[in-house]
Design a protein around this motif. Structure first.
Motif, PDB file in Angstrom:
ATOM      1  N   ALA A 188      51.507  37.862  47.471  1.00 39.16           N
ATOM      2  CA  ALA A 188      50.162  38.147  47.984  1.00 39.16           C
ATOM      3  C   ALA A 188      49.279  38.749  46.896  1.00 39.16           C
ATOM      4  CB  ALA A 188      50.246  39.090  49.183  1.00 39.16           C
ATOM      5  N   MET A 189      49.873  39.557  46.019  1.00 37.20           N
ATOM      6  CA  MET A 189      49.106  40.120  44.891  1.00 37.20           C
ATOM      7  C   MET A 189      48.599  39.007  43.974  1.00 37.20           C
ATOM      8  SD  MET A 189      51.476  43.340  43.805  1.00 37.20           S
ATOM      9  CE  MET A 189      52.501  44.091  45.074  1.00 37.20           C
ATOM     10  N   ILE A 190      49.452  37.996  43.736  1.00 39.33           N
ATOM     11  CA  ILE A 190      49.041  36.878  42.870  1.00 39.33           C
ATOM     12  C   ILE A 190      47.887  36.114  43.501  1.00 39.33           C
ATOM     13  CG2 ILE A 190      49.803  34.697  41.859  1.00 39.33           C
ATOM     14  CD1 ILE A 190      52.614  35.887  41.655  1.00 39.33           C
ATOM     15  N   VAL A 191      48.008  35.832  44.816  1.00 38.82           N
ATOM     16  CA  VAL A 191      46.919  35.138  45.518  1.00 38.82           C
ATOM     17  C   VAL A 191      45.670  36.014  45.543  1.00 38.82           C
ATOM     18  CG1 VAL A 191      46.171  34.167  47.725  1.00 38.82           C
ATOM     19  CG2 VAL A 191      48.516  33.800  46.927  1.00 38.82           C
ATOM     20  N   GLY A 192      45.871  37.325  45.764  1.00 38.84           N
ATOM     21  CA  GLY A 192      44.738  38.250  45.847  1.00 38.84           C
ATOM     22  C   GLY A 192      43.956  38.389  44.560  1.00 38.84           C
TER      23      GLY A 192
END
Length: 600
Positions: free
Chosen positions: A31-35
């Motif tokens: 989710a951090m990468i997508v965020g």
């Protein structure tokens, strides 16, 4: 034997729970990468403090979201169906759906500047083809579910090794420290106005960082009120204007008319009448009167930004415009105009450190007695300044007494009347005091206009309207017609009287000056969100407000929205409409216009 089976079941459930924690931790990392896509919309930090806060905030926030998804959707299933194969497949589907929603939210946020909500979903669904511009909407979920299935199996096979290393408690402690630290840092940043941190407040979905401003103020502790404008809010390059201006050189301009704009803070359109403002009423009748004119906002800041830049108020919240001068005043300078602005110190401080008044000589006045006294000083200073000019000039005079219901000491006003709108007793007092202030301002307008030559282009309007409420917070949130519809009268040399009934706004002032006075040949869309006041607008809506709260005025309804996607729909009389759906096509145009200068 039974006890042994129970123990085996408990061990199995315990192992599945442990696996679920690690799977959630892994998805928090994804989710951090997508965020990270959100940062391409708002811009990256430019200081160590900004990067530090962003790092701990990102880790804490997305790990927390992943854990919430686990608790709500996976943990109950772990207890009811403790079968690893079923759980791994189900968890992969849930995680894929969650990441796809997050990815879709990044697309919506990048295009509209708001996160998913019922309003945003309606908007995005209508505009789905424009948002999903390739076949990646098929390939991406497929890739994500393959990653999730692989990760689920990989973690399951190594769960015993992870348990032996006892890394779980360390990971939980690390994420917990990041989560708590990010909120503590934000409390300090909010209290101290550290905007390099607070500017990320609305970047991530479901993010509600802790604040302490109200707590500190209630205990008599004041923030530093520092104003850090050193960063960019957008990673993409600003194109303002979209193309270089092509205006006539000073030598080519046969007639260079003087231009004066008079703005009055808190000037309602429905209060200009023979009894309250006799001079302005007659002046309207003798010149071009625009009877359906709107400001760009309900405050001095947004109204003045729309007037000088001709752009929607949400651009005014972008830091690029803190240091970008209006192309109108820049073009006037190149055309040889002498420029000056006359306003109170209070209003000048609103734009302190910004470039909105670049190219203008700033004259400010202040009176300990009243804002009306300040207005009188500004009027006299303008009259003296204009008389001294040896060449063509552009000037803006801002008067602010009506906003404060103010009149000079000893001023002889007009008789009290019954309000033409439904008001409470306390509001009726404000209403009639407001009329006294308008009567005073009317005399100041007459003094200014009497000092001008007939070949001066004159525009008289309000920066915003007025609602009869002493609660400043409520007034600033009010986007009703009384607070945004303002009079607009324009004296155009050698032009006859006319009552213009099509809708106009402050966004049309810049195109009017650029097209008809400076004779710039560029399409108006190169530099403005509006259209010339001398022609009907092609848009069926008017944007009023800033990026936090704004209203879309259409022919038969008013939609008020905030940046979280919450909206309310009113009829044209500002009565709330229940069970009424928003009009998505117009709102898509609004959102696109608010980001157009970053998409060239």
């Amino acid at each position: 034997m039974v006890e042994r089976k129970k123990q085996m079941t408990r061990d199995k459930v315990s192992r599945l729970v442990n696996w679920g924690h690690w799977f959630a931790f892994f998805n928090g990392f994804l989710a951090m990468i997508v965020g990270a896509r959100y940062l391409s919309s708002v811009g990256y930090p430019e200081t160590i403090i900004g990067w530090g806060y962003l790092a701990i905030s990102t880790i804490g926030h997305f790990s927390f979201l992943a854990f919430i998804v686990y608790v709500v959707f996976l943990f109950p299933v772990t207890l009811l169906l403790p079968y690893s194969k079923i759980l791994r497949g189900y968890a992969a589907l849930v995680a894929t759906l969650g990441l796809c929603i997050l990815l879709y939210d990044t697309i919506v946020y990048d295009d509209y500047g708001i996160h998913l909500s019922p309003f945003a979903f309606d908007l995005a669904w209508t505009d789905l083809n424009a948002l999903l511009k390739s076949t990646s909407y098929i390939a991406t979920p497929t890739a994500i579910i393959l990653i999730e299935l692989t990760a689920a199996n990989f973690i399951w096979k190594r769960i015993e090794k992870l348990e032996k290393k006892q890394l779980g408690n360390k990971a939980i402690a690390f994420v917990g420290i990041c989560f708590i630290s990010s909120h503590l840092v934000h409390i300090w940043a909010d209290a101290s106005d550290v905007t390099q941190i607070t500017r990320f407040d609305d970047t991530y979905p479901l993010s509600y960082p802790a604040t302490a401003r109200s707590f500190m103020e209630s205990h008599g502790i004041e923030g530093t009120n520092s104003d850090d404008n050193s960063y960019q809010t957008k990673a993409r390059k600003l194109s303002y204007p979209v193309a270089p201006l092509e205006c006539k050189a000073p030598a080519e301009l046969q007639e260079q008319a003087n231009v004066l704009i008079i703005t009055v803070d808190g000037l309602r359109a429905d209060m200009v009448n023979e009894l309250t403002m006799p001079f302005l009423t007659q002046y309207q009748a003798d010149n071009k009167q625009f009877s359906e004119h709107y400001s760009g906002g309900n405050q001095f800041k947004t109204g003045m930004f729309a007037l000088f830049y001709g752009l929607q108020g949400n651009y005014g919240d972008r830091k690029e415009f803190y240091h970008t001068a209006p192309i109108m005043t820049d073009a006037l300078t190149k055309a040889g105009y002498q420029q000056a602005i006359f306003l109170s110190e209070e209003n000048q401080r609103v734009f302190e450190g910004r470039s909105i008044f670049d190219g203008l000589t700033i004259f400010t006045n202040h009176s300990e007695t009243s804002s009306a006294q300040t207005d009188m000083k500004n009027v006299q200073q303008f009259v003296d300044w204009s008389a001294e000019q040896q060449s063509h000039w552009f000037s803006l005079v801002n008067l602010s007494a009506p906003k404060h219901y103010d009149t000079p000491i000893g001023f002889l006003g007009i008789e009290t009347v019954k309000p033409h709108i439904d008001l409470k007793p306390a509001q009726r007092v404000l209403y009639n005091q407001y009329r006294q202030s308008l009567y005073f301002i009317d005399q100041q307008l007459q003094k200014i206009v009497s000092a001008l030559s007939d070949d001066t282009v004159v525009m008289i309007t309000g920066t915003h309207g007025q609602v009869f409420n002493s609660n400043t917070s409520e007034v600033n949130q009010n986007l009703s017609p009384g607070n945004v519809q303002v009079p607009f009268v324009m004296h155009w040399p050698k032009a006859g009287a006319d009552n213009v009934t099509y809708r106009t706004s402050h966004y049309g002032i810049v195109p009017t000056v650029m097209s008809h006075i400076l004779h710039c040949d560029n399409p108006i869309t190169d530099y403005s969100s509006g259209y010339s006041l001398l022609q009907p607008s092609e848009q069926s809506w008017v944007y009023i407000g800033d990026s936090r709260t704004f209203a879309i005025y259409q022919s038969e309804e008013i939609t008020v929205l905030d940046r979280h996607g919450k909206y309310r729909i009113y009829d044209i009389d500002y009565q709330k409409r229940l069970k009424h759906k928003l009009s998505a096509p117009e709102l898509i145009q609004v959102m696109r216009e608010g980001r157009r200068l970053y998409n060239q």
